[in-house]
Design a protein around this motif. Structure first.
Motif, mmCIF file in Angstrom:
data_model
loop_
_atom_site.group_PDB
_atom_site.id
_atom_site.type_symbol
_atom_site.label_atom_id
_atom_site.label_comp_id
_atom_site.label_asym_id
_atom_site.label_seq_id
_atom_site.Cartn_x
_atom_site.Cartn_y
_atom_site.Cartn_z
ATOM 1 N N GLU A 46 -2.235 10.180 -2.971
ATOM 2 C CA GLU A 46 -2.954 11.421 -2.695
ATOM 3 C C GLU A 46 -3.897 11.757 -3.853
ATOM 4 O O GLU A 46 -5.071 12.087 -3.663
ATOM 5 N N GLN A 47 -3.349 11.616 -5.051
ATOM 6 C CA GLN A 47 -4.093 11.960 -6.260
ATOM 7 C C GLN A 47 -5.400 11.174 -6.385
ATOM 8 O O GLN A 47 -6.413 11.710 -6.803
ATOM 9 N N VAL A 48 -5.349 9.878 -6.007
ATOM 10 C CA VAL A 48 -6.562 9.063 -6.127
ATOM 11 C C VAL A 48 -7.379 9.070 -4.832
ATOM 12 O O VAL A 48 -8.385 8.380 -4.721
ATOM 13 N N GLY A 49 -6.900 9.818 -3.821
ATOM 14 C CA GLY A 49 -7.648 9.915 -2.570
ATOM 15 C C GLY A 49 -7.456 8.736 -1.649
ATOM 16 O O GLY A 49 -8.365 8.345 -0.919
ATOM 17 N N LEU A 50 -6.256 8.159 -1.664
ATOM 18 C CA LEU A 50 -6.029 6.977 -0.837
ATOM 19 C C LEU A 50 -4.870 7.207 0.140
ATOM 20 O O LEU A 50 -4.361 6.273 0.754
ATOM 21 N N ALA A 51 -4.463 8.459 0.300
ATOM 22 C CA ALA A 51 -3.289 8.761 1.120
ATOM 23 C C ALA A 51 -3.456 8.267 2.553
ATOM 24 O O ALA A 51 -2.502 7.781 3.161
ATOM 25 N N ALA A 82 -0.243 -0.374 0.636
ATOM 26 C CA ALA A 82 -0.667 0.445 -0.501
ATOM 27 C C ALA A 82 0.513 1.269 -1.007
ATOM 28 O O ALA A 82 0.781 1.340 -2.213
ATOM 29 N N LEU A 83 1.247 1.856 -0.063
ATOM 30 C CA LEU A 83 2.391 2.689 -0.452
ATOM 31 C C LEU A 83 3.447 1.862 -1.184
ATOM 32 O O LEU A 83 4.001 2.298 -2.197
ATOM 33 N N GLN A 84 3.724 0.666 -0.662
ATOM 34 C CA GLN A 84 4.717 -0.201 -1.314
ATOM 35 C C GLN A 84 4.283 -0.572 -2.726
ATOM 36 O O GLN A 84 5.104 -0.642 -3.636
ATOM 37 N N ASN A 85 2.981 -0.835 -2.890
ATOM 38 C CA ASN A 85 2.471 -1.151 -4.220
ATOM 39 C C ASN A 85 2.800 -0.036 -5.207
ATOM 40 O O ASN A 85 3.309 -0.291 -6.300
ATOM 41 N N LEU A 133 11.492 7.045 -4.298
ATOM 42 C CA LEU A 133 10.399 6.102 -4.571
ATOM 43 C C LEU A 133 9.147 6.465 -3.783
ATOM 44 O O LEU A 133 8.046 6.503 -4.317
ATOM 45 N N THR A 134 9.332 6.728 -2.479
ATOM 46 C CA THR A 134 8.152 6.947 -1.635
ATOM 47 C C THR A 134 7.496 8.297 -1.901
ATOM 48 O O THR A 134 6.284 8.424 -1.759
ATOM 49 N N GLY A 135 8.288 9.270 -2.317
ATOM 50 C CA GLY A 135 7.726 10.598 -2.581
ATOM 51 C C GLY A 135 6.666 10.556 -3.681
ATOM 52 O O GLY A 135 5.488 10.862 -3.435
ATOM 53 N N PRO A 136 7.057 10.159 -4.901
ATOM 54 C CA PRO A 136 6.065 10.077 -5.975
ATOM 55 C C PRO A 136 4.943 9.086 -5.665
ATOM 56 O O PRO A 136 3.801 9.305 -6.080
ATOM 57 N N ALA A 137 5.276 8.019 -4.915
ATOM 58 C CA ALA A 137 4.239 7.029 -4.577
ATOM 59 C C ALA A 137 3.173 7.668 -3.698
ATOM 60 O O ALA A 137 1.969 7.494 -3.927
ATOM 61 N N ALA A 138 3.624 8.418 -2.693
ATOM 62 C CA ALA A 138 2.672 9.081 -1.798
ATOM 63 C C ALA A 138 1.835 10.094 -2.581
ATOM 64 O O ALA A 138 0.625 10.226 -2.355
#
Ligand SMILES: Nc1ncnc2c1ncn2[C@@H]1O[C@H](COP(=O)(O)OP(=O)(O)O)[C@@H](O)[C@H]1O
Ligand SMILES: [Mg+2]
Lengths: 250, 325
Positions: free
Chosen positions: A132-137, A95-98, A123-128
């Motif tokens: 988080e924003q969509v509740g999938l962290a 999910a994070l890579q996506n 890359l990973t910072g904004p992705a995470a």
């Protein structure tokens, strides 16, 4: 400047007019919902706006620039982001890579041959954050094809958000979600509202009437009505063509 | 899993590094030739796997680039140019231009069309090589002396072996960096779902093209080494069968990893070697049957491995080691 102006849009598939002289605008910060029965041409409209299919005629303007013939990747780069009705993610990626790919697409060219992308905080910072924003962290490290259906829908949304778009094109983001998941997405969209311009295609009428500033009703590729939620509710035309049955049942 | 993945390349390369020592001690210089060959084809398979395994682009024409490498050495040598730098430079330059143009055409297609069009280009070059009468036509041309790289005496089989070894190890490391870097992630993203990658904002063609050219150049390098190893350049190197062999090596070893194709090349070439020289003195003329029908036996083996081991031979080895440890 109006983010999206669509004028006289036409698309035929053989003898079938999927988009038939459509005019539509999305104002800055507006959430504009497009509703209509199956086969009305909602997905076809989004595909033309995102550049995946070419219209036969008509014009699409984004912030005053004619993008009718701009390639799909460039539309994304100038701030138009979409999600898919049928989940379309990188299935073998986590999910994070996506989401990191969505960030990377908007972080300059990708001719980086040496540093591992997985350890690139840019890359990973904004992705995470988008997860988080969509509740999938909590599912960041799960492979996309191992996510539940509802979680994949959330991932779709995270990818769309991670490109920091100015215009969001959402094609039935709640399709196939459980009641609770759908409620979460409605809450999320309500929070996003005003910060982005959003074109929302959705079947869930409660959600649409709760969220939308304006609604366009599409039937056979034509906008038979466009107005505020109250105007649409009150429109006899719409009741007859589309809402009528549902209201009668209810 | 992590540890096994780290340890295997080291063990594998360590064993390869010891081959000349063993060959020396046992007085069997033949091993040197076989393992040089294994590494050359392993390098080519590794190159092809960059686009096949990581990009999802099944090129059925990469033997073409082996041929370009070999013919650069052959043709320049025939004109008295012995400098290895000239051989390598010409091979890479011609290979880059060819790959760029061919890639631009082929990458506009996908799936089956891509497979067929890459094959078609390779066949064109094959018949071009056959038509080069002045360079041996059908028969190809023999190369009187190996490429001259300053003080590196490639004429010595052991030196040539270690040069091939070093290039293989370096390519493995570089590709290891590349596939995990931003570029490699884009390539893998295109394999997973190119449509989505475009919608995310990637102009995918340029990345696929760069990967295609890089992949071709690794095969060109393998071709230069092959010509040096056999001291021969032949149209046979460009036959479609060779392209097919490379794909088989990748599938056999496993395309999900970098080392897989190299392991696949080793396994296929070693098995081929064992089967064609099968002399165990078994009754009922079994030896002769095996010698004569080695292709059928190898084919059966390949089918078994590809069907039963999803990750190929190497993936299976890593998996087992991870579970045992
Ligand atoms: N690629 C295509 N080729 C032919 N017909 C299509 C294609 N895409 C959509 N259609 C047709 O166009 C009409 C509109 O489809 P669509 O935009 O998917 O509707 P909606 O999203 O509103 O349900 C449908 O009748 C559909 O069958
Ligand atoms: Mg639809």
């Amino acid at each position: 400047m109006t983010p999206l102006v669509v004028a006289g849009l036409q698309k035929r598939f053989g003898g079938l007019a999927a988009t038939d002289g459509l005019d539509l605008t999305v104002a800055g910060g507006e959430l504009h919902a497009v509703i209509g029965p199956n086969g009305a041409g909602k997905t076809t409209l989004i595909n033309q706006l995102s550049g995946e299919i070419r219209p036969d005629a008509g014009r699409i303007e984004f912030q005053g620039v004619d993008i009718t013939h701009a390639p799909a990747h460039r539309r994304s780069l100038i701030g138009i982001s979409r999600s898919y009705q049928i989940t379309s993610v990188l299935r073998g990626f986590t999910a994070l890579q996506n989401v990191a790919m969505a960030v990377q697409a908007h972080a300059g060219h990708s001719f980086g041959f040496w540093s591992p992308a997985a350890r690139d905080r840019a890359l990973t910072g904004p992705a995470a954050a988008a997860l988080e924003q969509v509740g999938l962290a909590h599912r960041a490290q799960a492979r996309a094809d191992e996510l539940a259906h509802g979680e994949q829908r959330q991932l779709e949304l995270a990818m769309a958000l991670a490109t920091r778009p100015r215009l969001l094109l959402l094609d039935e983001p709640m399709a196939g979600m459980s009641q609770r998941e759908a409620e979460n997405i409605v809450a999320l969209l309500a929070a996003l509202k005003g910060r982005y311009s959003i074109l929302l295609v959705e079947h869930d009428m409660d959600a649409v009437f709760a969220l939308a500033d304006r609604i366009t009703v599409l039937v056979y590729g034509r906008a038979i009505a466009c107005g505020t939620t109250d105007e649409i509710r009150a429109s006899p035309q719409v009741r007859e063509a589309y809402l009528g049955d549902e209201e009668a049942e209810a | 899993m992590r540890d096994a993945r780290r340890a295997f390349p080291v063990v594998f390369l360590g064993l390869l590094a010891l081959v000349p020592v063993v060959a020396h001690l046992t007085g069997e210089p033949y091993y040197l030739t076989v393992f040089s060959r294994i590494m050359v084809f392993g390098l080519a398979a590794l190159g092809l796997n960059l686009i096949l395994g990581f990009g999802g682009l099944v090129s059925f024409g990469h033997a073409l680039y082996l041929g370009i490498g070999a013919y650069a050495v052959g043709i320049l040598s025939a004109h008295g140019v012995t400098s290895g730098f000239a051989h390598l430079g010409a091979a890479l330059a011609v290979g880059a231009v060819a790959a760029l143009l061919i890639g631009l055409v082929c990458l506009r297609t996908s799936g089956m069309a891509f497979i067929m069009i890459t094959l078609a280009f390779a066949q064109m070059f094959y018949f071009l090589a056959v038509g080069l009468r002045q360079y041996g036509g059908d028969d190809g041309l023999s190369i009187p002396a190996r490429s001259a790289f300053g003080p590196l005496a490639l004429q010595d089989a052991t030196v040539l072996y270690y040069v091939i070894f070093a290039l293989l190890a370096a390519t493995l490391y570089v590709l290891h960096r590349v596939v995990h870097a931003r570029f490699g992630m884009v390539l893998q993203g295109c394999r997973e779902n190119e449509r989505r990658m475009i919608a995310l904002g990637f102009p995918t063609l340029r990345y696929k093209l760069a990967a295609y050219v890089a992949s071709a150049l690794i095969c060109v390098l393998a071709g230069v080494l092959l010509a040096n190893l056999t001291q021969y350049a032949s149209p046979a190197y460009m036959q479609w069968v060779v392209s097919g062999d490379l794909i088989v090596m990748i599938l056999f070893g496993g395309m999900g990893t970098l080392l897989g194709p190299v392991v696949g090349a080793a396994a296929i070439i070693a098995i081929e070697d064992v089967l064609t020289a099968f002399r165990l003195g078994l009754p009922w003329g079994i030896d002769q049957v095996v010698n004569a029908h080695w292709m059928a036996i190898l084919g059966a083996l390949i089918i078994v491995v590809v069907l039963t081991l999803k990750q190929g031979l190497y993936g299976w080895l890593v998996h087992r080691a991870a579970r045992a440890g």
